[in-house]
Design an enzyme around this catalytic site. Structure first.
Site, PDB file in Angstrom:
ATOM      1  N   GLY A   1     -23.408 -23.180 -16.788  1.00 32.66           N
ATOM      2  CA  GLY A   1     -23.834 -22.479 -15.572  1.00 32.66           C
ATOM      3  C   GLY A   1     -22.767 -22.320 -14.507  1.00 32.66           C
TER       4      GLY A   1
ATOM      5  N   SER B   1     -19.988 -22.019  -7.698  1.00 33.08           N
ATOM      6  CA  SER B   1     -21.204 -22.423  -8.421  1.00 33.08           C
ATOM      7  C   SER B   1     -21.514 -23.900  -8.178  1.00 33.08           C
ATOM      8  CB  SER B   1     -21.017 -22.238  -9.929  1.00 33.08           C
ATOM      9  OG  SER B   1     -20.827 -20.890 -10.246  1.00 33.08           O
ATOM     10  N   ILE B   2     -22.802 -24.220  -8.144  1.00 33.32           N
ATOM     11  CA  ILE B   2     -23.210 -25.618  -7.984  1.00 33.32           C
ATOM     12  C   ILE B   2     -22.679 -26.448  -9.163  1.00 33.32           C
ATOM     13  CG2 ILE B   2     -25.214 -27.157  -7.968  1.00 33.32           C
ATOM     14  CD1 ILE B   2     -26.671 -25.019  -6.298  1.00 33.32           C
TER      15      ILE B   2
ATOM     16  N   VAL C   1     -28.011 -18.524 -22.933  1.00 33.51           N
ATOM     17  CA  VAL C   1     -29.095 -19.464 -23.278  1.00 33.51           C
ATOM     18  C   VAL C   1     -30.273 -18.779 -23.971  1.00 33.51           C
ATOM     19  CG1 VAL C   1     -28.586 -21.270 -21.581  1.00 33.51           C
ATOM     20  CG2 VAL C   1     -30.017 -19.313 -20.919  1.00 33.51           C
TER      21      VAL C   1
ATOM     22  N   VAL D   1     -28.643 -22.987 -14.600  1.00 34.57           N
ATOM     23  CA  VAL D   1     -28.827 -21.593 -14.990  1.00 34.57           C
ATOM     24  C   VAL D   1     -30.154 -21.067 -14.450  1.00 34.57           C
ATOM     25  CG1 VAL D   1     -29.206 -20.086 -16.976  1.00 34.57           C
ATOM     26  CG2 VAL D   1     -27.553 -21.948 -17.137  1.00 34.57           C
TER      27      VAL D   1
ATOM     28  N   TYR E   1     -38.499 -15.595  -2.558  1.00 36.11           N
ATOM     29  CA  TYR E   1     -38.148 -16.362  -3.764  1.00 36.11           C
ATOM     30  C   TYR E   1     -39.069 -16.000  -4.928  1.00 36.11           C
ATOM     31  CZ  TYR E   1     -35.511 -20.153  -5.929  1.00 36.11           C
ATOM     32  OH  TYR E   1     -34.678 -20.882  -6.725  1.00 36.11           O
TER      33      TYR E   1
ATOM     34  N   LYS F   1     -39.315 -22.191 -10.881  1.00 33.62           N
ATOM     35  CA  LYS F   1     -38.836 -23.536 -10.514  1.00 33.62           C
ATOM     36  C   LYS F   1     -39.976 -24.559 -10.611  1.00 33.62           C
ATOM     37  CE  LYS F   1     -34.475 -22.686  -9.641  1.00 33.62           C
ATOM     38  NZ  LYS F   1     -33.501 -22.914 -10.718  1.00 33.62           N
TER      39      LYS F   1
ATOM     40  N   THR G   1     -23.967 -18.796  -3.181  1.00 37.06           N
ATOM     41  CA  THR G   1     -23.333 -18.623  -4.491  1.00 37.06           C
ATOM     42  C   THR G   1     -23.663 -17.218  -4.994  1.00 37.06           C
ATOM     43  OG1 THR G   1     -25.291 -19.375  -5.669  1.00 37.06           O
ATOM     44  CG2 THR G   1     -23.672 -21.072  -5.076  1.00 37.06           C
TER      45      THR G   1
HETATM   46  O1  0WD Z   1     -28.908 -21.897  -2.937  1.00 36.82           O
HETATM   47  C1  0WD Z   1     -28.597 -22.023  -4.105  1.00 36.82           C
HETATM   48  N1  0WD Z   1     -27.499 -21.460  -4.578  1.00 36.82           N
HETATM   49  C2  0WD Z   1     -29.450 -22.861  -5.001  1.00 36.82           C
HETATM   50  C3  0WD Z   1     -29.354 -22.753  -6.360  1.00 36.82           C
HETATM   51  C4  0WD Z   1     -30.413 -23.791  -4.357  1.00 36.82           C
HETATM   52  C5  0WD Z   1     -31.168 -24.579  -5.296  1.00 36.82           C
HETATM   53  C6  0WD Z   1     -31.050 -24.406  -6.649  1.00 36.82           C
HETATM   54  N2  0WD Z   1     -30.156 -23.495  -7.162  1.00 36.82           N
HETATM   55  C7  0WD Z   1     -30.075 -23.367  -8.612  1.00 36.82           C
HETATM   56  C8  0WD Z   1     -30.192 -21.983  -9.173  1.00 36.82           C
HETATM   57  O2  0WD Z   1     -31.531 -21.527  -9.195  1.00 36.82           O
HETATM   58  C9  0WD Z   1     -29.640 -22.223 -10.573  1.00 36.82           C
HETATM   59  O3  0WD Z   1     -30.643 -22.824 -11.384  1.00 36.82           O
HETATM   60  O4  0WD Z   1     -28.827 -23.826  -9.071  1.00 36.82           O
HETATM   61  C10 0WD Z   1     -28.540 -23.237 -10.315  1.00 36.82           C
HETATM   62  C11 0WD Z   1     -27.140 -22.683 -10.284  1.00 36.82           C
HETATM   63  O5  0WD Z   1     -27.081 -21.607  -9.392  1.00 36.82           O
HETATM   64  P1  0WD Z   1     -25.824 -21.277  -8.464  1.00 36.82           P
HETATM   65  O6  0WD Z   1     -24.744 -22.241  -8.664  1.00 36.82           O
HETATM   66  O7  0WD Z   1     -26.373 -21.051  -7.109  1.00 36.82           O
HETATM   67  O8  0WD Z   1     -25.421 -19.812  -8.974  1.00 36.82           O
HETATM   68  P2  0WD Z   1     -24.238 -19.208  -9.889  1.00 36.82           P
HETATM   69  O9  0WD Z   1     -22.923 -19.675  -9.411  1.00 36.82           O
HETATM   70  O10 0WD Z   1     -24.453 -17.726  -9.913  1.00 36.82           O
HETATM   71  O11 0WD Z   1     -24.521 -19.820 -11.325  1.00 36.82           O
HETATM   72  C12 0WD Z   1     -25.657 -19.514 -12.086  1.00 36.82           C
HETATM   73  C13 0WD Z   1     -25.165 -19.044 -13.422  1.00 36.82           C
HETATM   74  C14 0WD Z   1     -24.934 -17.568 -13.690  1.00 36.82           C
HETATM   75  O12 0WD Z   1     -24.245 -16.914 -12.863  1.00 36.82           O
HETATM   76  P3  0WD Z   1     -24.596 -15.324 -12.615  1.00 36.82           P
HETATM   77  O13 0WD Z   1     -24.418 -15.217 -11.162  1.00 36.82           O
HETATM   78  O14 0WD Z   1     -23.631 -14.612 -13.451  1.00 36.82           O
HETATM   79  O15 0WD Z   1     -26.039 -15.046 -13.010  1.00 36.82           O
HETATM   80  O16 0WD Z   1     -26.131 -19.187 -14.440  1.00 36.82           O
HETATM   81  C15 0WD Z   1     -25.555 -18.584 -15.578  1.00 36.82           C
HETATM   82  C16 0WD Z   1     -24.481 -17.654 -15.129  1.00 36.82           C
HETATM   83  O17 0WD Z   1     -23.230 -18.189 -15.369  1.00 36.82           O
HETATM   84  N3  0WD Z   1     -26.479 -17.816 -16.354  1.00 36.82           N
HETATM   85  C17 0WD Z   1     -26.573 -17.965 -17.674  1.00 36.82           C
HETATM   86  N4  0WD Z   1     -25.934 -18.812 -18.516  1.00 36.82           N
HETATM   87  C18 0WD Z   1     -26.233 -18.699 -19.804  1.00 36.82           C
HETATM   88  N5  0WD Z   1     -27.149 -17.841 -20.295  1.00 36.82           N
HETATM   89  C19 0WD Z   1     -27.528 -17.034 -18.088  1.00 36.82           C
HETATM   90  C20 0WD Z   1     -27.801 -16.997 -19.472  1.00 36.82           C
HETATM   91  N6  0WD Z   1     -28.687 -16.136 -19.979  1.00 36.82           N
HETATM   92  N7  0WD Z   1     -27.976 -16.343 -17.002  1.00 36.82           N
HETATM   93  C21 0WD Z   1     -27.337 -16.819 -15.949  1.00 36.82           C
END
Ligand code: 0WD
Length: 273
Positions: A12, A18-19, A64, A91, A154, A161, A192
């Site tokens: 992810g 990214s987190i 995934v 993810v 959301y 979630k 992010t």
């Molecule tokens: O405020 C926030 N950013 C919060 C995020 C607050 C609380 C929770 N989260 C959660 C998100 O819901 C997610 O579950 O943290 C998790 C990571 O999110 P992130 O770090 O905020 O976002 P990002 O840096 O975009 O990483 C998520 C990544 C994807 O990035 P993009 O932007 O390209 O969708 O998840 C991956 C991808 O790298 N991803 C996948 N990996 C494998 N298979 C897929 C997939 N089908 N779809 C997305």
């Protein structure tokens, strides 16, 4: 070095905001050996340099939603590591149009996409890594307050979630048979790539900053450190938990802003004066 001798998979990372990047950093700094995945060729260009930054050349393709990718992931991990000790699932995805407007308008297609990518992926990834995960290992996912509570925009991701948090509890029981722990961190809002898809995200960031007990937003580094704790043996008695890392926002029963006698918006601590 809390993670010395531990090997882990980070799923992810899209970029260094990214987190999952924050969690990888905290684990690396405490001595862990890491492997990474990328979603597609475009993201591979971002993930490879990040892997090098953490002294790793173990980088695998993983969508995934693709069962073949999950199968080859298990094989690659076995070849490269034999066994691993932890997995980070960071993810989530929902179509952009489902993250604005009214929840009642969510299409079945958007609902299925959000649930498949953001919830079922934790189940399928956990199952895929089981054969290569050491007993006593740890699985960590990322969730958000929009699961247990209403958060504007959301929408379907909130429902996803809630299902993710329930999945953590059911997986914790299954995996507990081998002393493998499954937990979630509920992170406060962080800017992010994924967050940029949520309507009016700046408003959510401002709201949290004003209303959280710590009076600020959480950082990726802070989520990283807490993630490292849950992945480490320091948390060997913790499973099935949703651990909030949100500067305390989730405990608030009331917002910090109100109106004074003249009808002007004031922060609660100014009203007390
Ligand atoms: O405020 C926030 N950013 C919060 C995020 C607050 C609380 C929770 N989260 C959660 C998100 O819901 C997610 O579950 O943290 C998790 C990571 O999110 P992130 O770090 O905020 O976002 P990002 O840096 O975009 O990483 C998520 C990544 C994807 O990035 P993009 O932007 O390209 O969708 O998840 C991956 C991808 O790298 N991803 C996948 N990996 C494998 N298979 C897929 C997939 N089908 N779809 C997305």
């Amino acid at each position: 070095m809390i993670m010395k001798g531990k090997k882990g998979l980070i799923v992810g990372i899209a970029n260094n905001k990214s987190i999952a990047y924050g969690i990888a950093k905290a684990c690396f700094e405490q001595g862990a050996d890491l492997a990474f995945t990328y979603l597609n060729e475009q993201l591979e260009k971002r993930v490879r340099p990040i892997a090098s930054e953490f002294k790793s050349d173990k980088v695998y393709e993983l969508d995934v939603n693709n069962p073949e990718h999950l199968e080859s992931l298990t094989k690659s991990l076995e070849e490269d590591f034999g066994k691993i000790d932890f997995v980070v699932h960071s993810v989530a995805f929902a179509p952009r149009e489902a993250l604005a407007g009214d929840f009642i308008d969510t299409t079945r297609e958007a609902f299925d996409i959000a649930m498949g990518t953001s919830v079922y992926s934790l189940v399928s990834l956990s199952r895929a890594v089981m054969p290569v995960l050491n007993d006593g290992g740890s699985i960590l996912t990322l969730t958000y307050l929009g699961g247990p509570k209403y958060i504007p925009h959301y929408n379907v991701m909130g429902v996803a979630k809630a299902a993710l948090e329930a999945s953590v509890r059911y997986l914790a029981v299954d995996c507990g048979k081998r002393q493998i722990r499954v937990n979630a961190i509920s992170a406060g809002p962080i800017k992010t790539l994924a967050a940029s898809g949520i309507g009016d995200f700046r408003m959510i960031l401002n709201w949290n900053e004003i209303n959280a007990p710590l009076g600020r937003n959480v950082t990726t580094d802070e989520v990283g450190k807490s993630g490292m704790y849950l992945l480490s043996d320091l948390a060997s008695g913790v499973t099935g938990e949703v651990h909030y890392v949100d500067c305390g926002y989730n405990i608030m029963g009331m917002g910090m802003a109100s109106k004074d006698e003249d009808g002007k918006t004031k922060l609660a601590w100014d009203l007390k004066k």
